[in-house]
Scaffold this motif. Sequence first.
Motif, short mmCIF file in Angstrom:
data_model
loop_
_atom_site.label_atom_id
_atom_site.label_comp_id
_atom_site.label_asym_id
_atom_site.label_seq_id
_atom_site.Cartn_x
_atom_site.Cartn_y
_atom_site.Cartn_z
N THR A 1 0.82 -1.20 0.00
CA THR A 1 0.00 0.00 0.00
C THR A 1 0.86 1.26 0.00
O THR A 1 0.60 2.19 -0.75
CB THR A 1 -0.92 0.01 1.24
N LEU A 2 1.89 1.30 0.84
CA LEU A 2 2.73 2.48 0.91
C LEU A 2 3.47 2.71 -0.40
O LEU A 2 3.61 3.84 -0.87
CB LEU A 2 3.73 2.34 2.07
N GLU A 3 3.93 1.63 -0.99
CA GLU A 3 4.66 1.76 -2.25
C GLU A 3 3.73 2.24 -3.35
O GLU A 3 4.09 3.08 -4.17
CB GLU A 3 5.27 0.40 -2.63
N ASP A 4 2.50 1.73 -3.39
CA ASP A 4 1.54 2.17 -4.40
C ASP A 4 1.21 3.64 -4.22
O ASP A 4 1.05 4.37 -5.18
CB ASP A 4 0.27 1.33 -4.31
N ALA A 5 1.05 4.08 -2.98
CA ALA A 5 0.75 5.49 -2.72
C ALA A 5 1.90 6.38 -3.17
O ALA A 5 1.68 7.44 -3.77
CB ALA A 5 0.46 5.70 -1.24
N ALA A 6 3.13 5.96 -2.90
CA ALA A 6 4.29 6.74 -3.33
C ALA A 6 4.36 6.79 -4.85
O ALA A 6 4.69 7.83 -5.43
CB ALA A 6 5.56 6.12 -2.75
N LEU A 7 4.07 5.67 -5.51
CA LEU A 7 4.09 5.64 -6.97
C LEU A 7 3.03 6.57 -7.54
O LEU A 7 3.28 7.31 -8.49
CB LEU A 7 3.84 4.21 -7.46
N THR A 8 1.84 6.57 -6.94
CA THR A 8 0.77 7.44 -7.42
C THR A 8 1.16 8.90 -7.29
O THR A 8 0.93 9.70 -8.21
CB THR A 8 -0.52 7.17 -6.63
N ARG A 9 1.76 9.27 -6.17
CA ARG A 9 2.20 10.66 -6.00
C ARG A 9 3.26 11.03 -7.02
O ARG A 9 3.26 12.14 -7.56
CB ARG A 9 2.74 10.87 -4.58
N SER A 10 4.17 10.10 -7.30
CA SER A 10 5.23 10.36 -8.26
C SER A 10 4.66 10.56 -9.66
O SER A 10 5.05 11.49 -10.37
CB SER A 10 6.23 9.20 -8.26
N VAL A 11 3.71 9.70 -10.05
CA VAL A 11 3.10 9.82 -11.38
C VAL A 11 2.31 11.11 -11.48
O VAL A 11 2.38 11.82 -12.49
CB VAL A 11 2.20 8.61 -11.65
N LEU A 12 1.56 11.43 -10.44
CA LEU A 12 0.74 12.64 -10.47
C LEU A 12 1.61 13.88 -10.56
O LEU A 12 1.28 14.84 -11.28
CB LEU A 12 -0.14 12.70 -9.22
N LYS A 13 2.72 13.88 -9.86
CA LYS A 13 3.64 15.02 -9.91
C LYS A 13 4.19 15.19 -11.32
O LYS A 13 4.27 16.32 -11.85
CB LYS A 13 4.79 14.81 -8.92
N ALA A 14 4.57 14.07 -11.96
CA ALA A 14 5.09 14.15 -13.33
C ALA A 14 4.00 14.60 -14.31
O ALA A 14 4.26 15.35 -15.24
CB ALA A 14 5.64 12.78 -13.75
N ALA A 15 2.76 14.14 -14.09
CA ALA A 15 1.66 14.51 -14.97
C ALA A 15 1.32 15.99 -14.83
O ALA A 15 0.98 16.65 -15.82
CB ALA A 15 0.44 13.66 -14.67
N VAL A 16 1.38 16.52 -13.62
CA VAL A 16 1.12 17.95 -13.42
C VAL A 16 2.18 18.79 -14.12
O VAL A 16 1.89 19.85 -14.67
CB VAL A 16 1.07 18.27 -11.91
#
Length: 335
Positions: A12-27
């Motif tokens: 769960t923690l790894e998935d959350a970190a990945l989501t934040r990383s992807v969202l940051k790159a997408a922004v």
Amino acid sequence: MPRPTPDDDTDTLEDAALTRSVLKAAVADPQRLPETLASYAVRHMGPAAARSVTMTRAAHPDATMTELQDLLLTRGKRRVVSQGALIGGPMTIMAPFAFCAALLSQARVCLELTALGGQDPTVPVRSAELLVLQGVYADVDRARVALSDAALAEQGKAGKKDLRAVEGGPRRGRVATLFELTLRMARVLGLIAPKAEAESEAGGVRPWLVAAGRYVLLGVVFLVGLVAPLVWMPYVGRSYSRTTDRFLDRVLAFYFGESVDRPRRTTRGAPGMAAAMVKALLSLLIPVALVVVVVLADLRVADSHWPVLAVTLLTASFGVAAAWQWRRRRRRRAD
């Protein structure tokens, strides 16, 4: 020691970190949202998808290929629907994070099916194939070119940023960029239907009337969800389920050459959907009951009910959202 299951492979923690990383790159580059998602999914989720398939085969050694497909489809669809279910009320600000997590979950089940078909889910070409399956590009070659351009743009991003600062060119605000990105992800997930889909489903009804009805429904759900956040769960669940079914149909046809005429499990009849409906109803009854209490008790501030009602509804919204999140985290830790 309990035997690990395929679901245990998801941290769960790894998935959350990945989501934040992807969202940051997408922004940082919202125009290349699909390419960003596809690249990140293959690089960071491909190995986990391969392990998950290996564990599924080991857990079901006598299962046929069709049965293994159904297992992955059911588990993957459940994962997609569970992501971002609560985006109403005070949790509306988490909508971009929730939508991004759901899109990554769709990519994850696609990579699992790729591995089940005997192909490596970690090689770069999977990113191009994912873009084709999402309908972003018509063929793999065009998708590869787009991914190459996106990679070059990523490498030159720092230089371009410095150039814009020197030239003093206009820069869009983060809020506007995030809003545009959220709308794009909502369209991909089916929460906002594209025009072509509305026309195909309209039949004898005018497409604009169908589109207007969907936007009215979305608006009503949004307004009600401000005070009863869980009403989003059935709406989002049904939309996720419908679009995920269509996406996975294309995945099966692409990697397994199947015509995909098997019946899909509908959200309406799924136990999880029934539970979501009950939770939504309860979350709606709580603010209604509190309003009745305020009116019957004749609670006033400055000789008016409205300030008390506003505070009551706001407290109820935050309370329901916090309770749901606490219960969800507790259940995950227990699992």
